[in-house]
Design a protein around this motif. Structure first.
Motif, PDB file in Angstrom:
ATOM      1  N   ILE A 139       0.827  -1.206   0.000  1.00 13.14           N
ATOM      2  CA  ILE A 139       0.000   0.000   0.000  1.00 13.14           C
ATOM      3  C   ILE A 139       0.864   1.260   0.000  1.00 13.14           C
ATOM      4  O   ILE A 139       0.594   2.223  -0.734  1.00 13.14           O
ATOM      5  N   PHE A 140       1.924   1.269   0.809  1.00  9.54           N
ATOM      6  CA  PHE A 140       2.814   2.429   0.848  1.00  9.54           C
ATOM      7  C   PHE A 140       3.482   2.653  -0.508  1.00  9.54           C
ATOM      8  O   PHE A 140       3.560   3.784  -0.995  1.00  9.54           O
ATOM      9  N   CYS A 141       3.948   1.569  -1.124  1.00  6.07           N
ATOM     10  CA  CYS A 141       4.604   1.698  -2.425  1.00  6.07           C
ATOM     11  C   CYS A 141       3.620   2.048  -3.530  1.00  6.07           C
ATOM     12  O   CYS A 141       4.011   2.645  -4.536  1.00  6.07           O
ATOM     13  N   ASN A 142       2.337   1.670  -3.376  1.00  6.40           N
ATOM     14  CA  ASN A 142       1.315   2.114  -4.326  1.00  6.40           C
ATOM     15  C   ASN A 142       1.283   3.630  -4.410  1.00  6.40           C
ATOM     16  O   ASN A 142       1.099   4.207  -5.488  1.00  6.40           O
ATOM     17  N   MET A 143       1.484   4.299  -3.286  1.00  4.63           N
ATOM     18  CA  MET A 143       1.479   5.758  -3.260  1.00  4.63           C
ATOM     19  C   MET A 143       2.703   6.356  -3.944  1.00  4.63           C
ATOM     20  O   MET A 143       2.694   7.516  -4.362  1.00  4.63           O
ATOM     21  N   LEU A 144       3.770   5.557  -4.068  1.00 11.48           N
ATOM     22  CA  LEU A 144       4.997   6.036  -4.710  1.00 11.48           C
ATOM     23  C   LEU A 144       4.998   5.820  -6.217  1.00 11.48           C
ATOM     24  O   LEU A 144       5.896   6.305  -6.903  1.00 11.48           O
ATOM     25  N   VAL A 145       4.009   5.094  -6.732  1.00 12.06           N
ATOM     26  CA  VAL A 145       4.000   4.740  -8.157  1.00 12.06           C
ATOM     27  C   VAL A 145       4.067   5.965  -9.079  1.00 12.06           C
ATOM     28  O   VAL A 145       4.857   5.960 -10.038  1.00 12.06           O
ATOM     29  N   PRO A 146       3.273   7.033  -8.857  1.00 14.25           N
ATOM     30  CA  PRO A 146       3.395   8.202  -9.750  1.00 14.25           C
ATOM     31  C   PRO A 146       4.815   8.768  -9.783  1.00 14.25           C
ATOM     32  O   PRO A 146       5.308   9.151 -10.859  1.00 14.25           O
ATOM     33  N   LEU A 147       5.468   8.830  -8.635  1.00 19.29           N
ATOM     34  CA  LEU A 147       6.840   9.344  -8.582  1.00 19.29           C
ATOM     35  C   LEU A 147       7.803   8.396  -9.293  1.00 19.29           C
ATOM     36  O   LEU A 147       8.676   8.828 -10.048  1.00 19.29           O
ATOM     37  N   ILE A 148       7.641   7.087  -9.082  1.00 12.82           N
ATOM     38  CA  ILE A 148       8.500   6.097  -9.730  1.00 12.82           C
ATOM     39  C   ILE A 148       8.351   6.167 -11.241  1.00 12.82           C
ATOM     40  O   ILE A 148       9.344   6.130 -11.985  1.00 12.82           O
ATOM     41  N   GLU A 149       7.121   6.294 -11.729  1.00 11.68           N
ATOM     42  CA  GLU A 149       6.894   6.381 -13.173  1.00 11.68           C
ATOM     43  C   GLU A 149       7.465   7.673 -13.749  1.00 11.68           C
ATOM     44  O   GLU A 149       8.011   7.672 -14.857  1.00 11.68           O
ATOM     45  N   LYS A 150       7.367   8.759 -13.006  1.00 12.55           N
ATOM     46  CA  LYS A 150       7.903  10.027 -13.474  1.00 12.55           C
ATOM     47  C   LYS A 150       9.411   9.963 -13.649  1.00 12.55           C
ATOM     48  O   LYS A 150       9.974  10.492 -14.615  1.00 12.55           O
ATOM     49  N   VAL A 151      10.086   9.290 -12.724  1.00  5.43           N
ATOM     50  CA  VAL A 151      11.540   9.198 -12.759  1.00  5.43           C
ATOM     51  C   VAL A 151      12.016   8.206 -13.815  1.00  5.43           C
ATOM     52  O   VAL A 151      13.047   8.404 -14.456  1.00  5.43           O
ATOM     53  N   THR A 152      11.264   7.131 -14.017  1.00  2.43           N
ATOM     54  CA  THR A 152      11.723   6.052 -14.901  1.00  2.43           C
ATOM     55  C   THR A 152      11.093   6.080 -16.289  1.00  2.43           C
ATOM     56  O   THR A 152      11.394   5.222 -17.115  1.00  2.43           O
ATOM     57  N   LEU A 153      10.221   7.062 -16.567  1.00  2.16           N
ATOM     58  CA  LEU A 153       9.583   7.130 -17.880  1.00  2.16           C
ATOM     59  C   LEU A 153      10.619   7.451 -18.948  1.00  2.16           C
ATOM     60  O   LEU A 153      11.342   8.445 -18.836  1.00  2.16           O
ATOM     61  N   PRO A 154      10.735   6.629 -19.998  1.00  2.00           N
ATOM     62  CA  PRO A 154      11.741   6.890 -21.045  1.00  2.00           C
ATOM     63  C   PRO A 154      11.459   8.201 -21.771  1.00  2.00           C
ATOM     64  O   PRO A 154      10.304   8.598 -21.948  1.00  2.00           O
ATOM     65  N   THR A 155      12.518   8.873 -22.192  1.00  4.79           N
ATOM     66  CA  THR A 155      12.375  10.103 -22.957  1.00  4.79           C
ATOM     67  C   THR A 155      11.943   9.783 -24.379  1.00  4.79           C
ATOM     68  O   THR A 155      12.506   8.898 -25.018  1.00  4.79           O
ATOM     69  N   ALA A 156      10.919  10.471 -24.855  1.00  5.86           N
ATOM     70  CA  ALA A 156      10.423  10.222 -26.207  1.00  5.86           C
ATOM     71  C   ALA A 156      11.497  10.545 -27.242  1.00  5.86           C
ATOM     72  O   ALA A 156      12.342  11.426 -27.043  1.00  5.86           O
ATOM     73  N   PHE A 157      11.482   9.830 -28.365  1.00  3.13           N
ATOM     74  CA  PHE A 157      12.476  10.035 -29.417  1.00  3.13           C
ATOM     75  C   PHE A 157      12.411  11.478 -29.914  1.00  3.13           C
ATOM     76  O   PHE A 157      11.355  11.989 -30.259  1.00  3.13           O
ATOM     77  N   GLY A 158      13.566  12.121 -29.932  1.00  6.62           N
ATOM     78  CA  GLY A 158      13.632  13.501 -30.395  1.00  6.62           C
ATOM     79  C   GLY A 158      13.392  14.517 -29.312  1.00  6.62           C
ATOM     80  O   GLY A 158      13.412  15.716 -29.574  1.00  6.62           O
ATOM     81  N   LYS A 159      13.126  14.050 -28.084  1.00 12.13           N
ATOM     82  CA  LYS A 159      12.894  14.964 -26.970  1.00 12.13           C
ATOM     83  C   LYS A 159      14.048  14.907 -25.992  1.00 12.13           C
ATOM     84  O   LYS A 159      14.690  13.880 -25.815  1.00 12.13           O
ATOM     85  N   GLY A 160      14.332  16.017 -25.381  1.00 14.82           N
ATOM     86  CA  GLY A 160      15.302  16.044 -24.304  1.00 14.82           C
ATOM     87  C   GLY A 160      16.734  16.280 -24.762  1.00 14.82           C
ATOM     88  O   GLY A 160      17.625  16.514 -23.958  1.00 14.82           O
ATOM     89  N   GLY A 161      17.005  16.230 -26.036  1.00 13.78           N
ATOM     90  CA  GLY A 161      18.345  16.457 -26.521  1.00 13.78           C
ATOM     91  C   GLY A 161      18.547  17.887 -26.966  1.00 13.78           C
ATOM     92  O   GLY A 161      17.619  18.705 -26.974  1.00 13.78           O
ATOM     93  N   LYS A 162      19.770  18.225 -27.370  1.00 15.74           N
ATOM     94  CA  LYS A 162      20.055  19.572 -27.846  1.00 15.74           C
ATOM     95  C   LYS A 162      19.494  19.767 -29.257  1.00 15.74           C
ATOM     96  O   LYS A 162      19.561  18.851 -30.083  1.00 15.74           O
ATOM     97  N   LYS A 163      18.974  20.918 -29.525  1.00 13.06           N
ATOM     98  CA  LYS A 163      18.451  21.211 -30.850  1.00 13.06           C
ATOM     99  C   LYS A 163      19.596  21.505 -31.804  1.00 13.06           C
ATOM    100  O   LYS A 163      20.670  21.965 -31.410  1.00 13.06           O
ATOM    101  N   ASN A 164      19.372  21.212 -33.089  1.00 16.15           N
ATOM    102  CA  ASN A 164      20.394  21.482 -34.091  1.00 16.15           C
ATOM    103  C   ASN A 164      20.691  22.971 -34.154  1.00 16.15           C
ATOM    104  O   ASN A 164      19.778  23.800 -34.179  1.00 16.15           O
TER     105      ASN A 164
END
Length: 221
Positions: free
Chosen positions: A193-218
């Protein structure tokens, strides 16, 4: 499955009503609940009816027993690891037979209903003392049941692969801490139950960066 076999019939009904109405429906219905409904109801029942929820029947002697193998281990008493694995121990309906639980878990894994990430991370990160002690702790309570059938709930567990591993590790650590330092011998329900409450935070930290996002622009300097 989270209750003793001899519990009065009206108590599981009350627990089911609490799980469905309070934990599910009041938070938006199926798929919107932020914690496992069955475990939330179990904790509610433990608080409300502690004596009935901790009154078990010994399957060997058919006598009423209040102490589970986990309680005996916590008190420093001896335990029978083989009996714990087979299921000749007092406890809740769904936790006593490790063999039955592993057969069910294997079926879910083969059918790809669940993945091994959360259960493996949970069990492997849970450990103290020597191997016999760890095996007794794993087989003697709700850890196997919780790892394969509760922690893997789609709604209340992370959707990312890395998040599921982190989720399982957090579960293992918390369960160990609750069993060592807590007043009770269990801890699986509260850990999940305690870790259920941490799921949004865990997903936010471990969510992969979408292709083309997060890098430096040309052309950026």
């Amino acid at each position: 499955l989270n209750m003793p076999p001899a519990i009065p019939l009206w108590m599981p009904i009350l627990g089911g009503v609490f799980a469905i109405i309070v934990v599910k429906q009041l938070y938006g219905g199926l798929g919107q609940n932020w914690m496992n409904p069955a475990l939330a109801a179990r904790c509610f029942m433990l608080i409300s009816f502690a004596q009935a929820m901790t009154k078990f029947t010994d399957p060997v002697t058919d006598a009423v027993a209040s102490a589970t193998p986990l309680a005996a281990i916590k008190a420093g008493d001896t335990y029978d690891l083989a009996a714990m694995f087979i299921g000749k121990i007092p406890g809740t309906i769904g936790e006593v037979s490790v063999i039955a639980l592993l057969i069910g878990a294997a079926y879910l894994l083969v059918k790809k209903v669940i993945t091994i990430r959360i259960p493996a991370a949970y069990i492997l990160s849970f450990g103290q003392h020597n191997i016999n002690y760890v095996l007794a702790e794993v087989c003697g309570g709700g850890l196997i049941f919780g790892a394969f059938f509760m922690a893997t709930d789609y709604v209340t567990s992370p959707i990312t692969a890395k998040g599921q591993i982190v989720f399982g590790i957090c579960l293992g650590i918390l369960t160990g801490l609750f069993r060592i330092f807590g007043s009770g011998a269990e801890g699986v329900s509260y850990a999940i139950i305690f870790c259920n409450m941490l799921v949004p935070l865990i997903e936010k930290v471990t969510l992969p960066t979408a292709f083309g996002k997060g890098g430096k622009k040309n052309g950026s300097k």
